[in-house]
Write a protein that holds these residues in place. Structure first.
Motif, short mmCIF file in Angstrom:
data_model
loop_
_atom_site.label_atom_id
_atom_site.label_comp_id
_atom_site.label_asym_id
_atom_site.label_seq_id
_atom_site.Cartn_x
_atom_site.Cartn_y
_atom_site.Cartn_z
N GLU A 190 -6.72 13.59 -1.49
CA GLU A 190 -5.81 12.61 -0.93
C GLU A 190 -4.48 12.68 -1.68
N PHE A 191 -3.37 12.55 -0.93
CA PHE A 191 -2.04 12.69 -1.52
C PHE A 191 -1.11 11.61 -0.99
N GLU A 192 -0.05 11.35 -1.78
CA GLU A 192 0.93 10.35 -1.36
C GLU A 192 1.89 10.95 -0.33
N LEU A 193 2.13 10.20 0.71
CA LEU A 193 3.04 10.64 1.77
C LEU A 193 4.46 10.22 1.44
N VAL A 194 5.38 11.18 1.41
CA VAL A 194 6.79 10.88 1.20
C VAL A 194 7.56 11.14 2.50
N GLU A 195 8.72 10.57 2.58
CA GLU A 195 9.53 10.70 3.79
C GLU A 195 9.83 12.16 4.09
N GLY A 196 9.62 12.54 5.36
CA GLY A 196 9.94 13.90 5.79
C GLY A 196 8.87 14.93 5.49
N MET A 197 7.68 14.50 5.05
CA MET A 197 6.60 15.42 4.72
C MET A 197 6.18 16.23 5.95
N THR A 198 6.13 17.57 5.81
CA THR A 198 5.69 18.45 6.89
C THR A 198 4.32 19.03 6.57
N LEU A 199 3.73 19.68 7.57
CA LEU A 199 2.38 20.22 7.40
C LEU A 199 2.30 21.25 6.27
N ASP B 248 -2.92 10.58 8.16
CA ASP B 248 -3.31 11.84 8.79
C ASP B 248 -4.35 12.55 7.93
N VAL B 249 -5.27 13.24 8.60
CA VAL B 249 -6.24 14.09 7.92
C VAL B 249 -5.98 15.52 8.38
N ILE B 250 -5.61 16.37 7.44
CA ILE B 250 -5.33 17.78 7.74
C ILE B 250 -6.60 18.58 7.42
N PHE B 251 -7.11 19.27 8.43
CA PHE B 251 -8.33 20.06 8.23
C PHE B 251 -8.01 21.53 8.44
N SER C 226 6.40 32.30 10.74
CA SER C 226 7.19 33.32 11.44
C SER C 226 8.40 32.72 12.15
N GLY C 227 8.47 31.40 12.22
CA GLY C 227 9.60 30.74 12.84
C GLY C 227 9.45 30.51 14.32
N SER C 228 8.28 30.82 14.88
CA SER C 228 8.09 30.66 16.33
C SER C 228 7.52 29.29 16.69
N GLN C 229 7.18 28.50 15.70
CA GLN C 229 6.67 27.15 15.95
C GLN C 229 7.22 26.22 14.88
N GLN C 230 7.56 24.99 15.29
CA GLN C 230 8.13 24.01 14.36
C GLN C 230 7.06 23.47 13.43
N ASP C 231 7.43 23.24 12.18
CA ASP C 231 6.53 22.66 11.20
C ASP C 231 6.42 21.15 11.48
N PRO C 232 5.26 20.66 11.94
CA PRO C 232 5.16 19.25 12.35
C PRO C 232 5.20 18.29 11.18
N LYS C 233 5.72 17.08 11.46
CA LYS C 233 5.78 16.02 10.45
C LYS C 233 4.40 15.37 10.29
N ILE C 234 4.08 15.01 9.06
CA ILE C 234 2.82 14.33 8.76
C ILE C 234 3.06 12.82 8.77
N PRO D 292 0.82 -1.22 0.00
CA PRO D 292 0.00 0.00 0.00
C PRO D 292 0.85 1.26 0.00
N ILE D 293 0.42 2.25 -0.79
CA ILE D 293 1.08 3.55 -0.79
C ILE D 293 0.61 4.31 0.43
N LYS D 294 1.55 4.91 1.13
CA LYS D 294 1.19 5.70 2.31
C LYS D 294 0.55 7.01 1.84
N ARG D 295 -0.57 7.38 2.48
CA ARG D 295 -1.33 8.53 2.04
C ARG D 295 -1.75 9.41 3.21
N PHE D 296 -2.16 10.64 2.88
CA PHE D 296 -2.77 11.55 3.84
C PHE D 296 -3.80 12.38 3.09
#
Length: 284
Positions: free
Chosen positions: A214-223, A277-280, A265-273, A199-203
């Motif tokens: 829906e999109f394919e998840l690649v290594e290191g994908m951020t929000l 995951d479902v991004i809303f 703005s650099g005050s919060q880290q971009d989280p890994k997906i 299975p292809i990893k997706r989000f």
């Protein structure tokens, strides 16, 4: 839920293949080199003491011929069983008054495809009819690997790859098996290579994105990278109200709030997906 989906697909696939087997005519198979034929001849002799029924098991040569007693060499390649019966009957009438002939294929060796990947039996599959579907070939290979009985991720039935010479086809067998009324059968041809991937990893990205989906998840994908794949924020998006809806290994749900303005703005880290995951993105 994954187990339910697997067994549902397995049940539908079994029903689907069964209905196809009933629909296709098994006698339209065209004989080819390396097949082995069983030919039964009833001579119609008047004597009841003689054995007037003879069975020959004959291999088809690389040139598509058989060597048969009395008749000699006969070109049989590309004939169906019924066509060959008519041909042999015509030749045998030179030797018998009322002969009868029955031809069947005892071993199917001429039309071969290879199935590799996430199926129970990797290797060659020999086609036994002219109109053989992808679903039937997968079934002949033992079906998809069961992720509950093997240390594996199962099979991606939405992205089965069929290589035919220089052509490459990506087949969504899942859609075919779950939409039986509108299915267009993919017919396998001799020499095809069928590959069933993991299975292809997706989000998913939903809400205030220009191209939600829906999109394919690649290594290191951020929000932010994930949202950019969805065409970035639309004009109604509330960048400070973004949630990541995540399913944990135990099946429970986790809701993560993110303010994307703080990421830029650099005050919060971009989280890994993560996978599934479902991004809303909220909208005004």
């Amino acid at each position: 839920m994954y187990k339910f989906r697997y067994f549902t697909l397995f049940f539908v696939m079994t029903t689907f293949v069964g209905s196809l087997s009933a629909a296709w005519d098994p006698f339209n198979y065209r004989i080819g080199p390396r097949d082995i034929l069983s030919i039964t001849i009833f001579s119609g002799a008047a004597s009841t003491t003689d054995d007037d029924t003879v069975v020959h098991k004959l291999p088809v040569s690389a040139s598509g011929e058989i060597a048969m007693p009395l008749v000699g060499k006969v070109k049989v390649a590309n004939n169906t069983s019924s066509q060959l019966e008519a041909l042999l009957l015509k030749k045998l009438k030179q030797y018998f008054n009322s002969p009868q002939v029955s031809v069947s294929v005892e071993e199917f060796n001429s039309k071969q495809v290879y199935v590799l990947g996430q199926v129970e039996k990797n290797g060659p599959i020999y086609l036994t009819r002219e109109q053989t579907t992808l679903a039937e070939v997968i079934s002949e290979a033992g079906g998809f690997i069961n992720p509950m009985t093997a240390l594996t991720e199962g099979a991606d039935s939405r992205n089965i790859i069929v290589t035919r010479g220089t052509q490459r086809y990506v087949i969504n067998l899942h859609a075919q098996l779950t939409n039986l009324n509108q299915v267009k059968h993919f017919i396998i041809q001799p020499g095809d290579l069928v590959f069933v991937p993991k299975p292809i990893k997706r989000f998913q990205v939903l809400g205030g994105a220009k191209k939600a989906g829906e999109f394919e998840l690649v290594e290191g994908m951020t929000l932010l990278r994930a949202i950019s794949l969805a065409g970035s924020f639309n004009e109604k998006a509330r960048r400070e109200r973004v949630w990541i809806l995540r399913t944990l290994p135990d099946g429970s749900k986790k809701r993560i709030h993110v303010d994307c303005r703080k990421i830029t703005s650099g005050s919060q880290q971009d989280p890994k997906i993560q996978q599934n995951d479902v991004i809303f993105v909220a909208e005004w």
